[in-house]
Structure formats: C-alpha cells, structure tokens
Design an enzyme around this catalytic site. Structure first.
Site, PDB file in Angstrom:
ATOM      1  N   THR A  33       5.124  21.623  14.286  1.00  0.00           N
ATOM      2  CA  THR A  33       5.945  20.476  13.863  1.00  0.00           C
ATOM      3  C   THR A  33       5.558  19.166  14.534  1.00  0.00           C
ATOM      4  OG1 THR A  33       7.624  21.010  15.527  1.00  0.00           O
ATOM      5  CG2 THR A  33       7.924  21.935  13.310  1.00  0.00           C
ATOM      6  N   ASP A  34       4.856  19.216  15.675  1.00  0.00           N
ATOM      7  CA  ASP A  34       4.598  17.990  16.425  1.00  0.00           C
ATOM      8  C   ASP A  34       3.810  16.960  15.630  1.00  0.00           C
ATOM      9  OD1 ASP A  34       5.972  18.983  18.553  1.00  0.00           O
ATOM     10  OD2 ASP A  34       4.241  19.281  19.859  1.00  0.00           O
ATOM     11  N   GLU A  56       6.604 -12.103  12.484  1.00  0.00           N
ATOM     12  CA  GLU A  56       6.517 -12.328  13.925  1.00  0.00           C
ATOM     13  C   GLU A  56       5.134 -12.801  14.368  1.00  0.00           C
ATOM     14  OE1 GLU A  56       8.866 -12.256  16.238  1.00  0.00           O
ATOM     15  OE2 GLU A  56      10.359 -11.901  14.681  1.00  0.00           O
ATOM     16  N   LYS A  87       9.553  13.580  12.259  1.00  0.00           N
ATOM     17  CA  LYS A  87      10.271  14.461  13.175  1.00  0.00           C
ATOM     18  C   LYS A  87      11.173  13.605  14.043  1.00  0.00           C
ATOM     19  CE  LYS A  87       9.578  18.150  16.578  1.00  0.00           C
ATOM     20  NZ  LYS A  87       8.617  19.019  17.288  1.00  0.00           N
ATOM     21  N   TYR A 116       8.138  28.499  24.839  1.00  0.00           N
ATOM     22  CA  TYR A 116       7.478  29.633  24.212  1.00  0.00           C
ATOM     23  C   TYR A 116       5.979  29.338  24.055  1.00  0.00           C
ATOM     24  CZ  TYR A 116       8.333  26.345  20.469  1.00  0.00           C
ATOM     25  OH  TYR A 116       8.394  25.191  19.726  1.00  0.00           O
ATOM     26  N   THR A 169       4.603  26.561  16.018  1.00  0.00           N
ATOM     27  CA  THR A 169       5.786  27.309  16.443  1.00  0.00           C
ATOM     28  C   THR A 169       6.162  28.406  15.464  1.00  0.00           C
ATOM     29  OG1 THR A 169       6.674  25.419  17.650  1.00  0.00           O
ATOM     30  CG2 THR A 169       8.249  27.102  16.998  1.00  0.00           C
TER      31      THR A 169
END
Length: 338
Positions: A101-102, A295, A174, A35, A21
């Site tokens: 950023t992903d 667990e 993120k 975009y 981006t």
C-alpha cells in the site's frame, strides 16, 4: 460438463503479484504492525480465496516479491510492459495486481498513463498481513478479481479496490498509516462501490488515461531522473542543489500552501531551470488546484504547475512527459490533460 460450461462463461483474470502487506505474515494473529511483507507467493494467495473461482477463471504470476517502498522505475517499466503484453491476448479479460500500500497509488497512476487497453486493471493490497485477525487482504482480493472481470469496469482506467470501494488511480491516495480504511479520494470522490458481488459506478475521471494516453514505454529501458523537494518553514536549497548536481532532469517542488516559493529557495529553483531542469510547482497540502501564476509568476519563470496532482504523482507524469518533450508549454498541456 456443467462446471466446464460455467468456467467457459467466466471472465479470465490474471493476478500479477508484487508482494506487499497482502502477502505479509506476522508473529501472531494479533500482529498488525511490525510484520514482514512479501512472504506469501501468488499461488498461496489464490488458494486462500477459493471463492474467486466462482467469479473468474484465475491464473497467477509472481512478477516481484518486494515491499512497495522498494518499488523502482525499473519495476514500473517491467510491470507496465507485462500488463500490456497480457492485455493484448484475447484470452485475458482483466488484470489484478497485488501490491504493497505504501506506493500503490503511484504504481496505479503510472499504469494509468502507460497501459494501452480498455480492459480493466485493478490494483489491490491490504493494511493488515495475511496472518492477522480480520485480515482485509482476502476480501479485497476477491473484490478486485470481481471488478477486473466485470464488463462495467472496461474503460474506467486503472483502479484500486480496497474496503469495498473503487478508486480511480489519478486521484486516490493513502491517508492513514495503519487503518484498513486508509485509501480515499479526497474532494473529487471515489468511482463507486462493490456490493453483493457487483461493482456499482457513480462517476468516472474526466482526464485522459490508458488507451487514450500518448505515452509509450515499449522501447524504454529507463526513465528520466525527477526528484521531489519538500517545502517547510526555514527551508534551504541543500536538497535541491544536490538533486541538480546529481543530474535531475526535473524537480517537483512540493511547496507549502498553493506551492509558495520561499525567499531562500526561489533563486535555486531559477538557477536549476536555467541549467535545463524542468520545475513543476506542486503542494504538500494534498487537495486543491495549484494555481498557475498564483504564488509565483510561472510564465516569467518558465515553470509548470501540477494542477491537482500530489507531488508523488506529479513526479510520475513529469518523468513520462520528459520522454516526449522538454518544452514547458507542452509539459503544462500534459499536466492539464492527465
């Protein structure tokens, strides 16, 4: 002469551009979603922030031109090798990597494990494209270059510089789909701030990284296949069985709660382990320590737990661990070390 002398005193920072981006463009100045990423080249990025020339001697390379959801293991290996080659040069003081950023937190953590230098490596991105009103890319890039050229940043591991904050690669994530303050380090906290042209550090990671890491990618051309199985109510083994059939060497079980194993899924995980796949219990929750023998009876099942790593970072550590060992005891040590 004065300007030449000033340039000699500045740190030398190389920007490696990968797209994302921060290099994206929109249809109008108010386009902040929808975009096109990875359209602006590295030289254009540098020219858009001329103030960087006051804090570092900046050079740039375009290593990839992709949106970060398309980042692959092969991209990581190529990037890691290029970073190590540059940092081995005496005339390179730090590196900035522009990135979507992903998957930025994943690339940062991979590099945190394979970079062989104490010199600063800083990843940076943007939540708004370069054409948007109040685009966050330019100031983020300026801060990243400032950070990568700072002697105070040496030995801190790979970092992410976003929103005037400094985050460590291991723990940052993120947290929002679109807002500029998306990158946070829940619970454990960011490393510091960038303010007034200076980084301020308040903490550092206690886990091994970079120059202290045992991982070496110099001779690697691929990484072992590790896949993530997501936990949810009414879960089945369809995805798990498909991953194992496709040759997965490791499975990250992103379980509910403290990595709980659904009754329908536990036999499939046991069978996968018996076939040789390493099973790492992680959690979809995003915070907290995954309790060993909590667990599930991990000792009896011969499973590994992810400590505080989220599933996507656990996958990275397991891939690298599998390049060294197939012992679950040794892999568990690795998860408690990094």
């Amino acid at each position: 002469m004065a300007s030449a002398a000033h340039a000699q005193k500045l740190p030398n920072v190389t920007i490696l551009a990968t797209g994302g981006t921060i290099a994206g463009t929109g249809a109008s100045s108010t386009t902040t979603v929808g975009y096109t990423a990875a359209t602006v080249g590295v030289q254009q990025l540098i020219q858009a922030v001329p103030e960087m020339a006051k804090v570092a001697n900046v050079t740039g390379e375009q290593v990839f031109q992709i949106a970060s959801e398309s980042m692959t293991n092969e991209h990581w290996l190529a990037l890691g090798k290029r970073v190590n080659a540059l940092l081995a040069q005496p005339n390179v003081d730090g590196i900035v990597i522009t990135h979507g950023t992903d998957t930025m937190e994943e690339t940062a953590y991979f590099l945190n494990l394979v970079v062989k230098s104490r010199k600063p490596v800083v990843l940076v991105g943007a939540m708004r494209p370069s054409t948007a009103l109040s685009a966050d890319g330019p100031i983020n890039l300026y801060n990243a270059v400032l950070l990568a050229g700072s002697a105070d940043a040496a030995g801190k591991g790979v970092m992410i510089a976003m929103g005037d904050q400094i985050h460590g690669a291991r723990d940052v994530t993120k947290t929002n789909t679109s807002t500029p303050d998306s990158f946070k380090t829940p619970e454990l906290g960011m490393l510091g701030y960038i303010q007034g042209g200076k980084p301020f550090f308040y903490r550092s990671s206690a886990r091994k990284h970079t120059a202290e890491s045992e991982f070496d990618i110099s001779a690697l051309s691929s990484l072992p296949q590790v896949d993530i199985v997501y936990g949810y109510a009414n879960m089945n083994t369809v995805a798990l069985d498909a991953f194992v059939a496709a040759g997965a060497k490791g499975i990250i079980h992103a379980g509910v709660g403290d990595g709980s194993l659904a009754a329908k899924v536990k036999p499939g995980l046991v069978a996968a382990r018996q076939k040789g796949a390493i099973i790492v219990r992680s959690s979809r929750v995003g915070n907290g320590i995954l309790a060993r023998n909590g667990e599930a009876n991990d000792d009896e099942l011969d499973f590994v737990v992810s400590d505080t790593l989220n599933p996507q970072k656990a996958r990275i550590l397991l891939m690298l661990a599998l390049t060294k060992t197939s012992s679950t005891k040794d892999i568990q040590r690795i998860f408690y070390t990094y």
